[in-house]
Design a protein around this motif. Structure first.
Motif, PDB file in Angstrom:
ATOM      1  N   ALA A 191       0.838  -1.196   0.000  1.00 43.00           N
ATOM      2  CA  ALA A 191       0.000   0.000   0.000  1.00 43.00           C
ATOM      3  C   ALA A 191       0.879   1.254   0.000  1.00 43.00           C
ATOM      4  CB  ALA A 191      -0.933   0.002   1.206  1.00 43.00           C
ATOM      5  N   ALA A 192       1.991   1.198   0.729  1.00 37.35           N
ATOM      6  CA  ALA A 192       2.945   2.317   0.777  1.00 37.35           C
ATOM      7  C   ALA A 192       4.025   2.098  -0.280  1.00 37.35           C
ATOM      8  CB  ALA A 192       3.582   2.392   2.159  1.00 37.35           C
ATOM      9  N   ARG A 193       4.750   3.153  -0.589  1.00 40.29           N
ATOM     10  CA  ARG A 193       5.908   3.056  -1.488  1.00 40.29           C
ATOM     11  C   ARG A 193       7.138   2.801  -0.619  1.00 40.29           C
ATOM     12  NH1 ARG A 193       3.534   7.686  -2.648  1.00 40.29           N
ATOM     13  NH2 ARG A 193       5.350   8.901  -2.011  1.00 40.29           N
ATOM     14  N   PHE A 194       7.750   1.633  -0.769  1.00 33.70           N
ATOM     15  CA  PHE A 194       8.895   1.249   0.055  1.00 33.70           C
ATOM     16  C   PHE A 194      10.168   1.135  -0.761  1.00 33.70           C
ATOM     17  CE2 PHE A 194       5.752  -0.621   3.070  1.00 33.70           C
ATOM     18  CZ  PHE A 194       6.218  -0.025   4.231  1.00 33.70           C
ATOM     19  N   ALA A 195      11.237   1.682  -0.200  1.00 31.87           N
ATOM     20  CA  ALA A 195      12.589   1.450  -0.698  1.00 31.87           C
ATOM     21  C   ALA A 195      13.441   1.057   0.500  1.00 31.87           C
ATOM     22  CB  ALA A 195      13.159   2.692  -1.370  1.00 31.87           C
ATOM     23  N   ARG A 196      14.446   0.230   0.231  1.00 32.52           N
ATOM     24  CA  ARG A 196      15.382  -0.177   1.280  1.00 32.52           C
ATOM     25  C   ARG A 196      16.782   0.193   0.829  1.00 32.52           C
ATOM     26  NH1 ARG A 196      14.558  -6.164   1.408  1.00 32.52           N
ATOM     27  NH2 ARG A 196      13.647  -5.809  -0.627  1.00 32.52           N
TER      28      ARG A 196
END
Length: 186
Positions: A132-137
């Motif tokens: 649902a969220a925009r994730f980067a690691r």
């Protein structure tokens, strides 16, 4: 709330998709760091290996990180350094009157947050689709030689956790890993 920044022009055409793992790779300049870094794109589970608008927005989120975000990363890498040296023994002998933590900081040449950041190495940036969220690691090899993920959610640096962390935890609780670390130290 501001809309997410636009991805760089032509980003999708620069992706090299691999057949063996279905991941995409491209290298882009990171203005916050003044260096080029590899982005690794993870399609959503079961999705084809192709660029999505969400991936582009997440890349734009990372490229838009600035000085305040770098300060947050520095703080998180310092927290990782302190945590690692309190829960693990790296074989450092303490001098008389020195705590185990102080001995480790001395041996590894770390006197504060700036050193924790300077001695860490950004290996790659992983973009995860399908949430649902925009994730980067941001995958950092830390001063303690641990591979950790500094997590960027919807353009904000929120926490760090071990490499391969379960990102769904952070959809509900942005400081989930921090709370877990505090329980270990208590």
């Amino acid at each position: 709330m501001q809309p997410p920044p636009a991805p760089p022009a032509g980003w999708a055409e620069r992706i090299e998709w691999t057949d063996y793992d279905g991941l995409g790779r491209l290298t882009l300049p990171m203005p916050m760091l003044g260096e080029r870094h590899e982005f690794v794109l993870f399609p959503a589970d079961g999705a084809p290996s192709q660029a999505t608008e969400r991936m582009g927005r997440t890349i734009a989120d990372v490229l838009a990180l600035g000085a305040a975000d770098l300060a947050a990363i520095e703080t998180l890498l310092w927290e990782e350094c302190l945590f690692s040296f309190q829960v693990a023994d790296y074989g450092v002998d303490a001098l008389p009157g020195e705590s185990s933590l102080d001995a480790h900081l001395r041996e590894f040449g770390v006197s504060g947050p700036a050193d924790a950041l300077a001695k860490a190495r950004l290996r790659e940036i992983q973009v995860d689709d399908g949430f649902a969220a925009r994730f980067a690691r941001l995958q950092y090899l830390t001063v303690a030689d641990n591979l950790v993920s500094v997590i960027v959610k919807d353009g904000r640096v929120i926490d760090y956790d071990d490499d391969g962390t379960y990102l769904r935890w952070f959809e509900q609780d942005e400081r989930y890993a921090h709370r877990r670390r505090q329980k270990v130290l208590a």
